[in-house]
Design an enzyme around this catalytic site. Structure first.
Site, PDB file in Angstrom:
ATOM      1  CG  LEU A  55      -6.160  -8.146   5.836  1.00 17.49           C
ATOM      2  CD1 LEU A  55      -4.970  -8.839   6.488  1.00 17.49           C
ATOM      3  CD2 LEU A  55      -7.459  -8.610   6.482  1.00 17.49           C
ATOM      4  N   PRO A  93      -0.116 -10.414   1.659  1.00 15.64           N
ATOM      5  CG  PRO A  93      -0.637 -11.030  -0.530  1.00 15.64           C
ATOM      6  CD  PRO A  93      -0.234 -11.602   0.793  1.00 15.64           C
ATOM      7  CB  CYS A  94      -1.808  -5.312   3.461  1.00 17.40           C
ATOM      8  SG  CYS A  94      -1.277  -4.005   2.315  1.00 17.40           S
ATOM      9  CD  GLN A  95      -2.786  -6.338  -2.311  1.00 11.34           C
ATOM     10  OE1 GLN A  95      -2.544  -7.057  -1.348  1.00 11.34           O
ATOM     11  NE2 GLN A  95      -2.124  -6.420  -3.451  1.00 11.34           N
TER      12      GLN A  95
END
Length: 332
Positions: A32, A28-30
């Site tokens: 970053l 997940p990129c939330q």
């Protein structure tokens, strides 16, 4: 692949099966993302990558491939990349990463992603940098031009002759399509089927999701996907024998993380002359690419974006604001 076991939670996996050569994770990129929560690698979303290292601790694979957004190279002075590469090195891996732009593969979407390849016995930078193109995308802000209508406070997300990154969410917390300023000075958003095609899928690839979720969820599926042609290229690098290594330059421990780097045993290096374009496929304009009738940007969406833009202090072409005001009057 009906014979493949599917688990819906990585936390339930103790180890990979015997004989597994490659572990792949797009975590997940939330935490970053530039428009996300920016909590960093310790956030409860992006921090799930630590389960990759837990699984590898139980049984290592020859290859590891990780993918995420390039903003993690800057956020908190690159703490995420320092954490990830440190974990891999302690497990005995050497590593290399490269920032890759989807436009390299002939698709009019400005989409950059970091791909990190690690190996126990091979030299990953000899694989990841064998191809390099000197592609120079258009940068002047003239129509056709894509942008994020959900932004306007801190940025616009310009994409000349393309659209900016299709995302699984937005500043409003909902998945939504970017807007396109067309040469006739109208403003539209692409159909979900063209969004699928911009990721390399066939039109209506995500339509089966409507049987289990609301139609808008398809945008989240498309935005969270890795572009098919990029995936194919990354996969092909695993088949390349170790060749002449790229030119490397040692990085100081305090140096910022570049767009392409490699490392092992506590040493890290900048990969010189590596571009974000491993190949240079012929591209078409975003206007020509659209196959399905787009929707006009609504009066509410256009008005809200313009009001944010006018008080933001951001720079934009006067012709853009003029065309947007005309569009708003037309749909009032």
């Amino acid at each position: 692949m009906p014979h493949v076991e599917v688990r819906d939670d990585v936390r339930q996996i103790d180890r990979v099966p015997k004989g597994t050569d490659l572990l792949v994770a797009g975590f997940p990129c939330q935490d970053l993302s530039q428009v996300g929560r920016a909590r960093g690698i310790a956030g409860d979303k992006s921090g799930i990558v630590d389960h990759v290292f837990r699984i590898l601790q139980a049984r290592r694979t020859q290859w590891v491939l990780l993918e995420n957004v390039p903003f993690m190279l800057q956020l908190h002075k690159g703490a995420a990349m320092k954490h990830i590469t440190g974990k891999l090195e302690r497990l005995g891996y050497s590593w290399a990463y490269r920032t890759v732009d989807t436009r390299s593969f002939g698709l009019p979407q400005r989409r950059e992603r970091v791909f990190l390849l690690a190996s126990l016995d091979h030299v990953p930078w000899n694989r990841l940098f064998q191809t390099n193109a000197n592609l120079v995308p258009q940068v002047d802000i003239t129509p056709p031009c894509g942008f994020y209508w959900t932004e306007g406070n801190r940025g616009i997300g310009w994409a000349a002759n393309a659209i900016p990154t299709l995302k699984g969410g937005s500043a409003w917390g909902i998945p939504s399509a970017p807007a396109i300023w067309l040469p006739d000075h109208s403003f539209v958003t692409p159909d979900i089927r063209d969004a699928e095609r911009l990721q390399g899928f066939k039109a209506d690839w995500t339509k089966p999701a409507e049987s289990v979720s609301r139609p808008g969820h398809r945008w989240r599926l498309v935005g969270n996907a890795v572009t098919c042609k990029v995936s194919e290229w990354v996969g092909s690098t695993l088949l390349i024998p170790d060749k002449q290594p790229p030119e490397l330059e040692e990085l100081r421990p305090s140096a910022s993380w570049p767009a392409a780097a490699a490392g092992e045993n506590g040493q890290r290096y900048r990969v010189l002359d590596a571009t974000k374009f491993p190949v240079a496929k012929t591209s078409v304009s975003i206007e020509s690419f659209l196959r399905y009738e787009p929707r006009f940007l609504s009066h509410r969406a256009a008005s809200g974006f313009l009001s944010r833009l006018e008080v933001s202090g951001l720079r934009y072409p006067p012709a853009f604001a003029k065309a947007l005001r005309s569009h708003i009057r037309k749909f009032k």
